[in-house]
Design an enzyme around this catalytic site. Structure first.
Site, PDB file in Angstrom:
ATOM      1  N   ASN A  10       0.871  -1.189   0.000  1.00 42.17           N
ATOM      2  CA  ASN A  10       0.000   0.000   0.000  1.00 42.17           C
ATOM      3  C   ASN A  10       0.901   1.230   0.000  1.00 42.17           C
ATOM      4  O   ASN A  10       1.482   1.561   1.021  1.00 42.17           O
ATOM      5  CB  ASN A  10      -0.901  -0.043   1.246  1.00 42.17           C
ATOM      6  CG  ASN A  10      -1.736   1.215   1.379  1.00 42.17           C
ATOM      7  OD1 ASN A  10      -1.873   1.995   0.427  1.00 42.17           O
ATOM      8  ND2 ASN A  10      -2.297   1.429   2.561  1.00 42.17           N
ATOM      9  N   LYS A  12       0.066   4.258  -0.338  1.00 45.52           N
ATOM     10  CA  LYS A  12      -0.582   5.451   0.240  1.00 45.52           C
ATOM     11  C   LYS A  12      -0.347   6.659  -0.666  1.00 45.52           C
ATOM     12  O   LYS A  12      -0.294   6.508  -1.886  1.00 45.52           O
ATOM     13  CB  LYS A  12      -0.093   5.697   1.673  1.00 45.52           C
ATOM     14  CG  LYS A  12      -0.115   4.417   2.512  1.00 45.52           C
ATOM     15  CD  LYS A  12       0.075   4.675   3.974  1.00 45.52           C
ATOM     16  CE  LYS A  12       0.219   3.343   4.700  1.00 45.52           C
ATOM     17  NZ  LYS A  12       0.042   3.458   6.139  1.00 45.52           N
ATOM     18  N   HIS A  96      -9.528   0.877   4.970  1.00 42.80           N
ATOM     19  CA  HIS A  96      -8.237   1.130   5.614  1.00 42.80           C
ATOM     20  C   HIS A  96      -8.448   2.089   6.790  1.00 42.80           C
ATOM     21  O   HIS A  96      -9.244   3.026   6.710  1.00 42.80           O
ATOM     22  CB  HIS A  96      -7.239   1.721   4.613  1.00 42.80           C
ATOM     23  CG  HIS A  96      -5.838   1.721   5.142  1.00 42.80           C
ATOM     24  ND1 HIS A  96      -5.382   2.673   6.026  1.00 42.80           N
ATOM     25  CD2 HIS A  96      -4.813   0.863   4.951  1.00 42.80           C
ATOM     26  CE1 HIS A  96      -4.130   2.401   6.345  1.00 42.80           C
ATOM     27  NE2 HIS A  96      -3.753   1.303   5.708  1.00 42.80           N
ATOM     28  N   GLU A  98      -6.796   4.493   7.900  1.00 42.43           N
ATOM     29  CA  GLU A  98      -6.565   5.922   7.633  1.00 42.43           C
ATOM     30  C   GLU A  98      -7.793   6.562   6.996  1.00 42.43           C
ATOM     31  O   GLU A  98      -8.128   7.710   7.285  1.00 42.43           O
ATOM     32  CB  GLU A  98      -5.311   6.090   6.753  1.00 42.43           C
ATOM     33  CG  GLU A  98      -4.051   5.839   7.574  1.00 42.43           C
ATOM     34  CD  GLU A  98      -2.858   5.336   6.781  1.00 42.43           C
ATOM     35  OE1 GLU A  98      -2.858   5.423   5.534  1.00 42.43           O
ATOM     36  OE2 GLU A  98      -1.918   4.818   7.424  1.00 42.43           O
ATOM     37  N   GLU A 168      -5.463  -5.272  10.430  1.00 38.69           N
ATOM     38  CA  GLU A 168      -4.422  -4.271  10.662  1.00 38.69           C
ATOM     39  C   GLU A 168      -4.673  -3.550  11.982  1.00 38.69           C
ATOM     40  O   GLU A 168      -5.471  -2.596  12.033  1.00 38.69           O
ATOM     41  CB  GLU A 168      -4.434  -3.238   9.532  1.00 38.69           C
ATOM     42  CG  GLU A 168      -4.182  -3.819   8.153  1.00 38.69           C
ATOM     43  CD  GLU A 168      -3.605  -2.782   7.211  1.00 38.69           C
ATOM     44  OE1 GLU A 168      -2.512  -3.017   6.691  1.00 38.69           O
ATOM     45  OE2 GLU A 168      -4.219  -1.711   7.030  1.00 38.69           O
ATOM     46  N   GLY A 174       2.475   1.891  10.733  1.00 37.17           N
ATOM     47  CA  GLY A 174       3.402   3.006  10.603  1.00 37.17           C
ATOM     48  C   GLY A 174       4.117   3.367  11.894  1.00 37.17           C
ATOM     49  O   GLY A 174       4.756   4.407  11.985  1.00 37.17           O
ATOM     50  N   SER A 214       3.435  -2.589  10.204  1.00 41.35           N
ATOM     51  CA  SER A 214       4.889  -2.595  10.328  1.00 41.35           C
ATOM     52  C   SER A 214       5.543  -3.921   9.931  1.00 41.35           C
ATOM     53  O   SER A 214       6.523  -4.347  10.543  1.00 41.35           O
ATOM     54  CB  SER A 214       5.310  -2.182  11.744  1.00 41.35           C
ATOM     55  OG  SER A 214       4.864  -0.865  12.019  1.00 41.35           O
TER      56      SER A 214
END
Ligand code: PEP
Length: 251
Positions: A10, A12, A96, A98, A168, A174, A214
């Protein structure tokens, strides 16, 4: 039962177009385990150029990172699933964390997006996962169950072959902090049990469940070796060709 092994990157909102093309070409041309389905979720702006630059024989598949829940209309700045299907983009990521956080996408909206994506012929990588507070309170299994019930479980059993799930944990995205292999396995096993209860044993055993948070070249093996982990959704480390190829070769 052997399930599809998948490594999905991904990107992003990263890479300029030339960097994106170079990265995709590096991965397409790299010596890598072709038994692992390799997916690159690139920015919308890169899709067309990357499709032109990588050979279909390289077996690198593209994904969009999002799509709208309507097929067309007055939605300035949005991309519809029909547009992606028209460009022969096989996958879209939905849910996702985010997008849930910064774009206020809730379970009900994600149910609509899933419906629209599947109706358009896209395959979906559906993300779920809990925040640190939820995990600390011990509510992570219940939280993920609700995410699945209110979005994914609105679809028909016959459509489940188009679904990949990505677990996730938000606290691992991250942050450099990874769920331990045992924590990942616990959740993946629980998700498989939820799939079994809703759709039956066949679907539960065939659906690939990816771990994201990660994942790097040096920890992928220990996570992917867990019984119910069928691969990874990889953010930061997918921006390095070498690192991502080493993740692909970690099964
Ligand atoms: C992601 O954004 O899906 C992700 C897992 O990111 P990272 O690998 O950087 O934690």
């Amino acid at each position: 039962m052997s399930r599809k092994k998948i490594a999905a990157g991904n990107w992003k909102m990263n890479t300029q177009i030339n960097e994106g093309i170079a990265l995709a070409k590096y991965i397409a041309d790299a010596e890598r385990d072709k038994g692992v389905i390799t997916i690159l979720a690139v920015p919308f702006t890169h899709i067309y150029a990357i499709q032109k630059k990588i050979k279909s024989s390289s077996k690198v598949l593209l994904a969009a990172q999002n799509c709208h829940h309507k097929t067309s209309g007055a939605f300035t700045g949005e991309i519809s699933p029909v547009m992606l299907a028209g460009m022969k983009v096989p996958y879209v990521i939905l849910g996702h964390s985010e997008r849930r956080e910064y774009n206020y996408e809730d379970n009900a909206l994600l149910a609509l997006k899933l419906r629209a994506a599947l109706n358009s012929g896209l395959k979906v990588i559906f993300c779920c996962g809990e925040s640190l507070n939820i995990r600390k309170a011990g509510n992570h299994l219940h939280h993920v169950q609700l995410q699945l019930q209110e979005s994914l479980f609105q679809i028909e059993v016959r459509e489940m072959k188009h679904i990949t799930i990505a677990y996730e944990p938000i606290w691992a995205i991250g942050t450099g902090e990874t769920a331990s292999p045992a924590q990942a396995q616990e959740m993946h096993e629980a998700i498989r049990a939820m799939l079994k209860q809703k759709y039956g044993k066949g679907v539960a055993e065939k659906t690939s469940i990816l771990y994201g948070g990660s994942v790097k070249g040096n920890n992928a093996k220990s996570i992917f070796s867990q019984q119910d982990v069928d691969g990874g959704l990889v953010g930061g480390a997918s921006l390095s060709g070498e690192e991502f190829v080493s993740i692909i070769n970690s099964f």
